[in-house]
Design a protein around this motif. Structure first.
Motif, PDB file in Angstrom:
ATOM      1  N   LEU A 129       0.868  -1.164   0.047  1.00  0.00           N
ATOM      2  CA  LEU A 129      -0.015   0.183   0.101  1.00  0.00           C
ATOM      3  C   LEU A 129       0.725   1.321  -0.021  1.00  0.00           C
ATOM      4  N   ALA A 130       1.916   1.257   0.713  1.00  0.00           N
ATOM      5  CA  ALA A 130       2.753   2.446   0.866  1.00  0.00           C
ATOM      6  C   ALA A 130       3.472   2.683  -0.729  1.00  0.00           C
ATOM      7  N   ALA A 131       4.204   1.711  -1.217  1.00  0.00           N
ATOM      8  CA  ALA A 131       4.806   1.669  -2.240  1.00  0.00           C
ATOM      9  C   ALA A 131       3.929   2.006  -3.485  1.00  0.00           C
ATOM     10  N   GLY A 132       2.690   1.446  -3.496  1.00  0.00           N
ATOM     11  CA  GLY A 132       1.602   1.827  -4.542  1.00  0.00           C
ATOM     12  C   GLY A 132       0.972   3.098  -4.465  1.00  0.00           C
ATOM     13  N   THR A 133       0.823   3.726  -3.332  1.00  0.00           N
ATOM     14  CA  THR A 133       0.260   4.897  -3.117  1.00  0.00           C
ATOM     15  C   THR A 133       1.234   6.034  -3.618  1.00  0.00           C
ATOM     16  N   ALA A 134       2.659   5.724  -3.383  1.00  0.00           N
ATOM     17  CA  ALA A 134       3.701   6.744  -3.939  1.00  0.00           C
ATOM     18  C   ALA A 134       3.730   6.685  -5.108  1.00  0.00           C
ATOM     19  N   ILE A 135       3.448   5.500  -5.899  1.00  0.00           N
ATOM     20  CA  ILE A 135       3.573   5.608  -7.341  1.00  0.00           C
ATOM     21  C   ILE A 135       2.370   6.471  -8.099  1.00  0.00           C
TER      22      ILE A 135
END
Length: 459
Positions: free
Chosen positions: A334-340
């Motif tokens: 969730l953290a990495a996808g939100t950043a993208i």
């Protein structure tokens, strides 16, 4: 069949696994199938063929991506209706390995037929149809393959062996993608006369993937013993199989409700995990402007990271339990996808340094890959700890069915978000919603060792 109310069933199968030992030859042969299946999962459905299928040649990335999403959703519906009964019948009929072979051959044939998908809008539905059908048979094969985990592992090693299998899949993807890159994509004249004219190089990649998959699927078919036939097998027709399935679901819910809760929670988050890979290459090309060579190079790096994550997650699984591994992985995703999603393809200034969209995708995309492997491996190991002896195929059939019963979620939200906001980038938002929902559903579910094993009726 009944079991101790608080102890997960021991692994079933032949050899020494039930005695607390593992047969390394069986483990390697089993993991070889994962290595081979990477040619379909990584090359065909993630980083090469679906990128080709959603290119401008097929009517534009937004339109083609939407059609692909809906095609995979229909495939998921068929899997949801059929997977548990096919798993159950392969269990009782003593034909688990047989059906693994039949379904693997079907995947290979459908993959090879993608050679006839020419770069033209008129071939879009053929390409989507072949990928959707191949996905259907790949899931059926996966039911039988996952059920074998109990045959080749012990309660103390199931997490490690599950993680090893996923890692072999990722490494197989690395090798297959590297061969595709140097043999078909980079050269002007590649292997077997491959050129970019009429998409010949990508169409030949489909043939290569079919041969690769089948070649590495063979060891498990010749090495791991078949399970014994159960006496009830001859008495059950298709209708009887569905009747037995419903009785078992009721029994599981009555005596082991958290098994059902896990199946439902994992169905949602696994749909999000599948979407990360299914649409990852498409987003890299369409939103971030990666050329096909760039997509493949990223895919190779991503598979290296995912393999390391799967191995590490497998060892953690046997020590801290699968639920903690899955929760941690979903939070990382969730953290990495939100950043993208938030950073997108635009350039950003960070402490005077320029942070490009390409850098965003590389850094955050690799983080996504790192967390996908442990979540997948621990989810499989979780259920393997719960499945009663001789019923693994049916349990993993339910695993596939619950997953596919909601498999329309991520592809549909991906397609709908694109339709609403008019840009492919917003498809990422749909995937994040599914991952978050899966995490929230998983949080109240008990660890496998705390979950009683269901007493399931034989008739």
């Amino acid at each position: 069949m009944s079991h101790s109310p608080h102890t997960p069933a021991s692994p079933s199968g032949t050899g020494n696994s039930a005695l607390g030992e593992i047969n390394k030859k069986h483990v390697l042969a089993w993991a070889s199938w994962d290595w081979g299946s990477a040619a379909f999962n990584a090359v065909m459905t993630t980083f090469v063929f679906t990128v080709y299928l959603t290119s401008d040649a097929f009517g534009g990335e937004d339109y083609a991506s939407r059609i692909l999403g809906y095609g995979l959703a229909l495939s998921g519906l068929a899997i949801a209706l059929l997977a548990p009964v096919t798993g159950q019948r392969s269990d009782t009929g003593g034909r688990r390995k047989y059906w693994l072979g039949v379904n693997s051959i079907a995947v290979a044939v459908l993959t090879a037929l993608c050679f006839f998908v020419y770069p033209s809008p008129g071939f879009l539905f053929l390409g989507v149809g072949l990928i959707a059908l191949a996905t259907l048979f790949s899931e059926f094969a996966g039911v039988n393959y996952n059920a074998m985990l109990g045959q080749i592992s012990t309660p103390a090693t199931v997490g490690k062996i599950s993680g090893f299998g996923w890692a072999m899949g990722y490494v197989g993807g690395i090798v297959a993608l590297a061969l595709v890159l140097v043999g078909f994509v980079l050269p002007e004249n590649g292997w077997f006369g491959a050129t970019a004219a009429d998409g010949l190089n990508i169409r030949l990649v489909a043939v290569f993937s079919a041969v690769w998959f089948m070649a590495f699927a063979l060891p498990v078919l010749f090495t791991v013993p078949e399970i014994p036939r159960q006496p009830m097998a001859a008495k059950l027709g298709i209708a009887g199989s569905y009747g037995l399935l419903f009785r078992r679901i009721k029994a599981i819910y009555r005596t082991s409700p958290h098994t059902i809760f896990f199946l439902l929670a994992s169905a949602v988050f696994r749909d999000g995990l599948a979407a990360v890979f299914t649409f990852g290459g498409v987003i890299a090309a369409g939103t971030f402007g990666f050329p096909l060579t760039g997509v493949i190079v990223f895919a190779i790096a991503g598979n290296v990271v995912a393999a390391l994550g799967a191995v590490a997650g497998g060892y953690l699984d046997d020590r801290v339990g699968p639920k903690r591994v899955i929760v941690g992985s979903l939070l990382g995703l969730l953290a990495a996808g939100t950043a993208i999603f938030l950073l997108g393809a635009e350039n950003h200034s960070v402490l005077g340094l320029t942070w490009s969209g390409t850098t965003t995708f590389w850094v955050c995309g690799l983080l996504l890959c790192l967390f996908v492997g442990p979540a997948q491996a621990s989810s499989r190991a979780y259920l393997a700890r719960l499945a009663p002896r001789g019923e693994e195929g049916e349990y993993f059939g339910l695993y596939a069915t619950t997953g596919r019963a909601v498999s329309f979620l991520a592809p549909t939200l991906f397609a709908v978000c694109i339709g609403i906001f008019g840009a492919q980038r917003f498809g990422i938002l749909g995937i994040l919603v599914v991952l978050l929902a899966g995490l929230l559903l998983l949080l109240p579910v008990k660890e496998p060792r705390e979950v009683p094993t269901a007493t399931t009726p034989a008739a």
